[in-house]
Design a protein around this motif. Structure first.
Motif, mmCIF file in Angstrom:
data_model
loop_
_atom_site.group_PDB
_atom_site.id
_atom_site.type_symbol
_atom_site.label_atom_id
_atom_site.label_comp_id
_atom_site.label_asym_id
_atom_site.label_seq_id
_atom_site.Cartn_x
_atom_site.Cartn_y
_atom_site.Cartn_z
ATOM 1 N N ARG A 47 0.830 -1.208 0.000
ATOM 2 C CA ARG A 47 0.000 0.000 0.000
ATOM 3 C C ARG A 47 0.871 1.267 0.000
ATOM 4 N NH1 ARG A 47 -4.239 2.994 3.655
ATOM 5 N NH2 ARG A 47 -5.725 3.478 2.008
ATOM 6 N N HIS A 51 0.427 4.141 -2.791
ATOM 7 C CA HIS A 51 0.081 5.535 -2.483
ATOM 8 C C HIS A 51 1.196 6.504 -2.842
ATOM 9 C CE1 HIS A 51 -3.696 5.359 0.253
ATOM 10 N NE2 HIS A 51 -3.799 4.564 -0.791
ATOM 11 N N THR A 55 -0.349 9.228 -6.784
ATOM 12 C CA THR A 55 -0.632 10.673 -6.845
ATOM 13 C C THR A 55 -0.395 11.225 -8.244
ATOM 14 O OG1 THR A 55 1.659 11.098 -6.228
ATOM 15 C CG2 THR A 55 0.031 11.088 -4.436
ATOM 16 N N ALA A 80 -5.694 10.093 3.577
ATOM 17 C CA ALA A 80 -5.634 8.877 2.754
ATOM 18 C C ALA A 80 -4.391 8.045 3.087
ATOM 19 C CB ALA A 80 -5.627 9.235 1.273
ATOM 20 N N ASN A 81 -3.370 8.682 3.629
ATOM 21 C CA ASN A 81 -2.126 7.969 3.939
ATOM 22 C C ASN A 81 -2.025 7.529 5.398
ATOM 23 O OD1 ASN A 81 -1.081 7.994 1.341
ATOM 24 N ND2 ASN A 81 -0.331 10.094 1.567
ATOM 25 N N LEU A 144 -5.783 10.585 -4.160
ATOM 26 C CA LEU A 144 -5.953 9.126 -4.023
ATOM 27 C C LEU A 144 -7.435 8.773 -3.938
ATOM 28 C CD1 LEU A 144 -2.951 8.780 -1.601
ATOM 29 C CD2 LEU A 144 -3.104 7.752 -3.875
#
Ligand code: ZEM
Length: 311
Positions: A47, A51, A55, A80-81, A144
């Motif tokens: 993940r 991520h 972007t 989102a992170n 994202l």
């Protein structure tokens, strides 16, 4: 580094093959984490790479895995992170031990190693990414995908990166790995029963199970299914264990509702080899987004390439 002071494009040499093999081995050695989640650092590393690369915006040629901007609050603090600090922390000792590798290379390489170690396909990976030295070129937040949305949103996000419908479905197969955490995304649970083994089970689950909408206490809506076979297994064995509910995000369910996505779900559910082949290609493409290389494969960072992070 001398090249940073030059007005011309910067060219960085990628670490040697044997250096990269040392790093890859160090990643393999840290994957087994008995105390963490389902026992593996693999899913969260995948993940992290996704991520860092996801972007990318093809219209402005901004974002992407080059730069490792997530080290900066501007990108790392994007909600989102949330949770990806764990992935970065797993890799930090490797970065300390092998300072020749950049964060941007380490994060992407770690994912490729993790996918392979968890039983997935080999993925072509090329090094040479550089790390930003400040947050000027870090892409804006909000690029994202949002799991609570539908097919239009998926297309909006992934077309921006330059992916098509088939590639969206193939990439989504990464949800065979790992889980949702209520303290990270607010969603809860895993997509498949064995979330540290890379496979095409995610697509099978999408098609065979009867997914029911469930509203969580935090107001988030996801889809759930309780595996009855698993419940029986648990009764025979450890009687105390509750059958684990499997889950899908609204964006996952969009893949079986949308007429253009669905045939790819069906294909990948039936043919693991085709899924592995397509996933390998599309993940390699993801990790190269926004990266321009010279004829030797070295990354060319034009001084003005990342100007204008406005959107
Ligand atoms: Zn995910 N993903 N993702 N994803 N993802 C989560 C977890 C993981 C979406 C999404 O909202 C979420 C891709 C695509 C998309 C992985 C890989 C890839 C979570 C749970 C959410 C909410 C986060 C948490 O709570 O910890 C959406 C909407 C996507 C659009 C299609 C793509 C592409 C991926 C890689 C190729 C992985 C491996 C995880 C599990 C992480 C973990 O910590 O276990």
């Amino acid at each position: 580094c001398v090249c940073r002071s030059m007005a011309q494009p910067q060219v960085h040499d990628t670490p040697s093959k044997s250096q990269l093999e040392q790093v890859a081995q160090a990643v393999r050695d840290l994957l087994h984490q008995p105390e963490y989640d389902d026992g593996s650092a693999g899913p969260v590393l995948v993940r992290l790479a996704w991520h860092s690369a996801g972007t990318y915006c093809s219209a402005t040629n901004t974002g992407g895995s080059n730069g490792a901007g997530m080290r900066y609050e501007k990108e790392g603090g994007d909600e989102a992170n949330a949770g990806l600090q764990h992935a970065r922390a797993f890799l930090e000792p490797i970065k300390k031990r092998f300072p020749f590798i950049t964060y941007a290379d380490l994060w992407t390489l770690a994912a490729v190693v993790a996918v392979k170690e968890m039983g997935g396909p080999s993925i072509k990976w090329r090094g040479g990414r550089t790390d930003f030295t400040d947050d000027n070129k870090v892409p804006p937040r909000g690029r994202l995908p949002d799991g609570s949305k539908g097919a239009d949103h998926l297309r909006h996000i992934f077309y921006r990166m330059g992916f098509n419908d088939q590639e969206i479905v193939a990439l989504s197969g990464a949800h065979n790995l790992g889980r949702c955490h209520s303290d990270r995304s607010g969603f809860e649970g895993k997509w498949v029963n064995n979330p540290t083994r890379f496979s095409n089970t995610y697509y099978k689950m999408l098609l065979v199970n009867d997914w029911k909408k469930k509203k969580l206490d935090n107001g988030k809506e996801q889809f759930v299914y309780v595996d009855e076979d698993l419940a029986e297994e648990n009764e025979d064995g450890e009687a105390s264990e509750e059958p684990e509910e499997l889950m899908m995000l609204p964006t996952d369910i969009a893949l079986i509702q949308d007429l253009s996505f669905r045939p790819w779900v069906e294909l990948y559910a039936e043919h693991k080899d085709i899924f592995f082949d397509h996933f390998s290609k599309v993940f390699a493409k993801l990790l190269e987004l926004g990266i321009r290389r010279d004829k030797n494969g070295n990354i060319v960072n034009e001084e003005n390439q990342h100007d204008g992070y406005k959107s």
